[in-house]
Structures are given as C-alpha cells and as structure tokens.
Scaffold this motif. Structure first.
Motif, PDB file in Angstrom:
ATOM      1  N   THR A  28      -7.652 -59.742  22.982  1.00 49.91           N
ATOM      2  CA  THR A  28      -7.723 -59.286  24.374  1.00 49.91           C
ATOM      3  C   THR A  28      -8.987 -59.784  25.055  1.00 49.91           C
ATOM      4  N   VAL A  29     -10.107 -59.755  24.332  1.00 43.02           N
ATOM      5  CA  VAL A  29     -11.366 -60.238  24.900  1.00 43.02           C
ATOM      6  C   VAL A  29     -11.297 -61.738  25.166  1.00 43.02           C
ATOM      7  N   PHE A  30     -10.768 -62.487  24.207  1.00 43.01           N
ATOM      8  CA  PHE A  30     -10.645 -63.932  24.401  1.00 43.01           C
ATOM      9  C   PHE A  30      -9.775 -64.244  25.626  1.00 43.01           C
ATOM     10  N   ALA A  31      -8.650 -63.496  25.764  1.00 38.34           N
ATOM     11  CA  ALA A  31      -7.759 -63.734  26.898  1.00 38.34           C
ATOM     12  C   ALA A  31      -8.461 -63.395  28.214  1.00 38.34           C
ATOM     13  N   GLY A  32      -9.202 -62.277  28.255  1.00 42.65           N
ATOM     14  CA  GLY A  32      -9.887 -61.872  29.474  1.00 42.65           C
ATOM     15  C   GLY A  32     -10.992 -62.837  29.865  1.00 42.65           C
ATOM     16  N   VAL A  33     -11.819 -63.209  28.876  1.00 39.87           N
ATOM     17  CA  VAL A  33     -12.910 -64.146  29.153  1.00 39.87           C
ATOM     18  C   VAL A  33     -12.346 -65.513  29.542  1.00 39.87           C
ATOM     19  N   GLY A  34     -11.312 -65.934  28.810  1.00 43.44           N
ATOM     20  CA  GLY A  34     -10.700 -67.223  29.138  1.00 43.44           C
ATOM     21  C   GLY A  34     -10.090 -67.231  30.525  1.00 43.44           C
ATOM     22  N   LEU A  35      -9.475 -66.104  30.924  1.00 42.85           N
ATOM     23  CA  LEU A  35      -8.876 -66.013  32.248  1.00 42.85           C
ATOM     24  C   LEU A  35      -9.921 -66.157  33.343  1.00 42.85           C
ATOM     25  N   LEU A  36     -11.053 -65.477  33.190  1.00 41.30           N
ATOM     26  CA  LEU A  36     -12.112 -65.578  34.192  1.00 41.30           C
ATOM     27  C   LEU A  36     -12.708 -66.983  34.229  1.00 41.30           C
ATOM     28  N   ALA A  37     -12.943 -67.556  33.045  1.00 39.37           N
ATOM     29  CA  ALA A  37     -13.540 -68.889  32.991  1.00 39.37           C
ATOM     30  C   ALA A  37     -12.618 -69.936  33.629  1.00 39.37           C
ATOM     31  N   VAL A  38     -11.347 -69.898  33.279  1.00 34.48           N
ATOM     32  CA  VAL A  38     -10.394 -70.855  33.832  1.00 34.48           C
ATOM     33  C   VAL A  38     -10.226 -70.650  35.338  1.00 34.48           C
ATOM     34  N   SER A  39     -10.195 -69.366  35.759  1.00 35.16           N
ATOM     35  CA  SER A  39     -10.051 -69.079  37.190  1.00 35.16           C
ATOM     36  C   SER A  39     -11.243 -69.617  37.974  1.00 35.16           C
ATOM     37  N   VAL A  89      -3.862 -70.137  33.924  1.00 39.92           N
ATOM     38  CA  VAL A  89      -4.116 -68.819  34.514  1.00 39.92           C
ATOM     39  C   VAL A  89      -2.928 -67.888  34.272  1.00 39.92           C
ATOM     40  N   ARG A  90      -1.724 -68.414  34.507  1.00 39.38           N
ATOM     41  CA  ARG A  90      -0.530 -67.574  34.270  1.00 39.38           C
ATOM     42  C   ARG A  90      -0.405 -67.212  32.786  1.00 39.38           C
ATOM     43  N   GLY A  91      -0.610 -68.196  31.937  1.00 38.00           N
ATOM     44  CA  GLY A  91      -0.474 -67.940  30.505  1.00 38.00           C
ATOM     45  C   GLY A  91      -1.497 -66.946  29.988  1.00 38.00           C
ATOM     46  N   LEU A  92      -2.747 -67.128  30.401  1.00 42.04           N
ATOM     47  CA  LEU A  92      -3.796 -66.201  29.958  1.00 42.04           C
ATOM     48  C   LEU A  92      -3.581 -64.796  30.523  1.00 42.04           C
ATOM     49  N   SER A  93      -3.034 -64.696  31.736  1.00 42.07           N
ATOM     50  CA  SER A  93      -2.746 -63.379  32.322  1.00 42.07           C
ATOM     51  C   SER A  93      -1.698 -62.643  31.482  1.00 42.07           C
ATOM     52  N   MET A  94      -0.618 -63.349  31.146  1.00 42.59           N
ATOM     53  CA  MET A  94       0.420 -62.728  30.335  1.00 42.59           C
ATOM     54  C   MET A  94      -0.097 -62.398  28.934  1.00 42.59           C
ATOM     55  N   TRP A  95      -0.900 -63.305  28.391  1.00 47.52           N
ATOM     56  CA  TRP A  95      -1.488 -63.076  27.072  1.00 47.52           C
ATOM     57  C   TRP A  95      -2.358 -61.816  27.097  1.00 47.52           C
TER      58      TRP A  95
END
Length: 555
Positions: free
Chosen positions: A29-40, A65-71
């Motif tokens: 969950t942390v990786f997905a959240g951090v990755g989402l912010l970084a990619v955004s 962004v879509r993939g990380l959001s769903m993840w």
C-alpha cells in the motif's frame, strides 16, 4: 517489549505466514501510494512544461496513474482485512490463554486480585495490546523498507538528496519515537494501572451497592472514584502532551526536509543535473512517504500503556502444574478414600497439618469446626483445587494427584458454598452435571431438593433463570445447585454447607432423604448445622489444623 513478545510471540510464530502477509500488504500500500504521488508529480509537471508541443508522451504516465490508483485501493482494502484479522486473532488467542490460565489458579492465588481487576486484565489490557502491531510493528516495517528503497532511488537521481532523506527518515521514524516512548513510559504505565483501578472500583461499587447505601458511604465511594479518575486524567494528559510535542517535532523535521529538498532540487535543475518533472515527482513521493511515519508517533506515545498492559497480564500468579494425561493413571469407579498426612498451606502458613482420614465406599461423615479452621480448604484439597504441601490423597489405592482432572471430576462432585447458577434455563443448569439426562430424571432430582413445584410454576424445565439466577431466591439457587450434584454420577459427594439458605423444614427433610439419594456414594458434609440422627455414620471436628473423631456425636 519483552512482555508483549512473551504473550504474542507463540501465536505470531505459529501464524508467521499470515503476519508476514499483513506486513507485505502494508508495504504494498505504501509503495502504491508513494508511486502514485511520484508519477502524478512527474506527469503533471511534464505535461505543463510540454505545453502544446505535443512532445510529451501522455499515455504511459496516465496508464501508470490509473494502475497505481487501482493498486492502492485494492492493496489498502486487503491490508485492512488481513491486518485486522491478525490483530483480532492475536487478541482472541491471548484472551483465551489468559482466561485458561486464570481458570487454573487456586483460590489462594485468585484471592490476590480484585474481581474488577481481573476483568480489566482480560478486556482492557488485552485490547491495548493491538496498538503495538498496528501502530508500531507495521508502520516501522513499512517505513524502513519503503524509506530505504525510495532513498536509494532518490540517491540515483541526486546522491545528496538520497542521504538527506535517509537521515530524516531515521530521525522521524526511529529516534523521535524512541525518545517519545521513553518520556511517556512512566505516564503510560500509570494510566494503564489507574484505568484498571477505576474499573475494579466500579465493579466493587456495583456489587456492594446496597451496603454502600445502607451504611451511608455513597459520598466516600464517590470521592474515591473521583480521586482515581483524576489520577487517570492526569496520566493521560501527560501522555497526550508528550505525544503532541513529538508530533510537532516530527512535522517540523518534515517541513525542514521539504525546504532542503526544494533548495537542492532547484540548484540541481539550474545546473541541468536534474529534470524538473523528475524533481517534482521525487518531492511528492517523499512527502507521500511521510504518511507512514505519523502512526509511529501515535504508537510510541502509547508504548508505555502497552508495556503496562503486557506486564499486568504476565504478572498473574503462576498456576500449579497439573499432570499430563500421558503420565496419568486411571481412577477406579469406587474405592476407599484415604488422606495420609495431608498438609495444606496458604503461602507459608499451614491451614491443615498432617490430616489423617480413611473412608470406605458408601460411608457418610460430617466435619464441623469454627469458621476459619480449614473445612472448605479440606474439600478444595480433595478436588485438587488447593495443592498439598505434603502427604497424599488416594481413592481406590490410586493417588488422585496422578489422575486426569476430567476423570477426577467425574468421580468427585463438589457443592461449594458459592456454587453458581448460570444464565440460561433450568434444564441448561441441570444438564451441566449429566448432559444425557432425560426429563424424568431432571424432575426427579428437582423433587428430591423440594424445588419441583416452583419450577413448574416458573414454566417448567425451559424456564429462564437469568444471570446468576436472579429470578430465584437464595434458597432456590442453593437447591438448584444441590440438584446438580444429585444428578451427577460421581461416587464421592463433597457438600459444603448443603442446607445453607434452606428453611428448617426443607433442610431437615432433605437430610433425612440423604441416605436414600446418596445410595452407595461416599459423602463428606461440611456444616455448622445440627444433623438429624442417622444422617451420617461419623462426626469429625477440625481444630488446631487437624481432624479428630467426635466420639460424643457418632451416630
């Protein structure tokens, strides 16, 4: 957290896969959240700088962004489900083992604790333990792993930024929580202990409500409650104040880091060492990483209470070790009951000293003595509730200390002075003694204790008796408990004041019927009451810690 690990360690070792899965889901969950912010950040900055040149690839980052959001959504949901299952299962395991431990304590050991205090240990103290996994273990695990990985990625883009992030994470996720835990440890311990005292006082006040009113002690009880409540509030305030300061320092540290990162990134961008989209993406990713650190501070502030709760659970008096079934020997169905040099002591004070007694199967005796001489203790020793200091008790030539407890309780039935009636029906309470008994047998024992007519008036065997038998009088509760003993198939009956709470006529009638209902059972009656002639074969007197035959009252 040695005490916490002693309680939770066995379960975590047995279910390490589930526990590790919960931690990995939290990390995911942390990786997905951090990755989402970084990619955004990278996507939005790159799209802004590209403008209308159409040189920026919109498809790859938008898909990310879509993939990380769903993840993140799926991972967060799974993390909550699995994490709470680990916490609740762990609580259930600790609560079950703690209750099983309490069930093996002797009356002398249980007497060291107030009733409300034991309830507080089983409920509030165990509930407090969930803080450690949810707010300490999981956040610390994810902060260390995710922080290390992101520091490495940031260091690849700009080495100095990677080192700065690693230092800030160590300070915010390790050093500050440690200092906060040290500062709040004493107050947390005090809060946990005071909370238990408050529960115990409330429990005692409810149990003694009538006496408090009758003796005009309401004011004193209220003052004592307010005094303990004030101590609890003060301890909780100290914990909250320290936690607030810790959170403030953590936020200031994070703010300084963001300013440093902005400055370093601006310098690197000005020197064409770092692209603007990557710089913004790393900045937002680092800020997303700080989301993990917040729960660690909350957990650190409650660490003292967790330690206190774990210590209170571990401080329960050690239970006597019962023989395992593998080393046990079978107990005969009938036989002679012999007490050979039996000595029983509470702490270091002997209550019974070198007691000698020999009873043939079917023999009935009465034991008298002033209060406090050890009559009830003798019955507890026969049931192996109170351990012997020396000597031994045999039945049919077999030492009862070497038989399985379940088999001992099939042969020996005890009616104590405080035998309970459980919430449920009349039938439910009776079937505890003989689960396969039919209705005819149940009505028979009810008639023997002169309770059948009242049960019919209540509505029959399925009449509800309420918690503690609150729909029955004290005498009726006593008769129902007595009926339960009559219903058992035990070969030895141990009756502690069996006629207490009964009116004189009912008591006399039941005692006269004892010979018939007991049949070939061995019966030991502890009583202060005068027994009709022929009820028992012999009378004994317990005095000076020893048992003497009363020749003057032998029937």
């Amino acid at each position: 957290m040695r005490f916490w690990w002693q309680l939770a360690g066995p379960w975590l070792k047995a279910h390490w896969r589930l526990s590790l899965f919960a931690l990995l889901l939290a990390l995911s969950t942390v990786f997905a959240g951090v990755g989402l912010l970084a990619v955004s950040g990278w996507f939005l900055t790159g799209a802004f700088l590209a403008g209308t040149t159409l040189t920026f690839n919109l498809f790859a980052p938008s898909a990310l962004v879509r993939g990380l959001s769903m993840w993140r959504i799926a991972s967060r949901y799974a993390e909550r489900v699995v994490g709470h299952r680990v916490t609740l299962d762990l609580q259930a395991e600790i609560r079950t083992r703690s209750f099983a431990h309490l069930a093996t304590l002797t009356p002398a050991q249980l007497a060291q604790y107030r009733d409300g205090d034991l309830v507080a240990r089983l409920i509030h103290d165990i509930e407090r333990l969930d803080t450690f996994f949810l707010l300490i273990i999981a956040p610390a695990f994810t902060a260390l792993i995710a922080g290390g990985v992101f520091s490495l990625l940031m260091g690849m883009a700009l080495p100095l930024m990677g080192w700065v992030l690693l230092v800030v994470l160590l300070l915010a996720a390790a050093v500050l929580p440690y200092l906060l835990a040290r500062r709040t440890a004493k107050a947390g311990l005090e809060a946990q202990k005071t909370h238990a005292d408050l529960r115990a006082l409330a429990h005692d006040a409810i149990a003694a409500h009538t006496d408090i009113l009758v003796f005009g002690m309401s004011g004193q009880a209220q003052a004592q409650f307010e005094q303990i409540g004030l101590r609890l509030a003060q301890a909780q305030k100290r914990v909250a104040n320290a936690g607030s300061w810790g959170t403030l320092l953590q936020q200031l540290l994070m703010g300084i880091f963001v300013l440093v990162l902005l400055w370093l990134g601006a310098e690197a961008h000005a020197q064409a060492e770092l692209a603007a989209p990557i710089w913004v993406g790393l900045l937002l990713g680092a800020m997303g990483l700080f989301e993990v650190i917040g729960p660690i501070m909350r957990g650190a502030s409650s660490l003292g209470a967790v330690q206190g709760a774990a210590q209170r659970l571990r401080d329960l008096a050690p239970a006597p070790i019962a023989p395992t079934d593998a080393a046990a020997v079978p107990l005969p169905q009938t036989g002679s009951l012999v007490l050979d040099q039996v000595t029983v002591a509470y702490d270091k004070t002997p209550v019974l000293q070198s007691v000698q007694l020999s009873l043939e199967q079917g023999q009935r005796i009465a034991i008298r003595g002033v209060s406090g001489t050890g009559k009830t203790t003798l019955l507890m020793a026969l049931m192996r509730v109170q351990p012997l200091r020396s000597g031994r008790i045999t039945y049919g030539g077999v030492d009862v200390a070497q038989v399985p407890l379940a088999q001992l309780y099939e042969r020996f039935a005890l009616l104590s002075q405080h035998s309970p009636v459980f919430m449920g029906t009349i039938r439910h309470n009776l079937l505890l003694a003989q689960p396969n008994a039919d209705d005819a047998r149940l009505w028979q024992v009810l008639a023997q204790v002169r309770l059948a007519e009242h049960v019919k008036a209540l509505g029959g065997l399925d009449a509800w008796v309420g918690e503690g038998g609150n729909t029955l009088s004290t005498g009726q509760i006593r008769r129902l408990s007595l009926a339960r003993v009559l219903l058992s198939k035990a070969s030895v009956w141990l009756l502690d004041e069996p006629t207490a709470g009964l009116d004189r006529l009912t008591a006399q009638a039941w005692l006269k019927d004892l010979h018939r209902v007991a049949a070939e059972r061995t019966v030991i009656i502890v009583t202060h009451a005068d027994l009709p002639a022929g009820v028992v074969d012999q009378n004994y007197v317990l005095r000076d810690r020893q048992l003497f035959l009363d020749e003057n009252t032998t029937n």
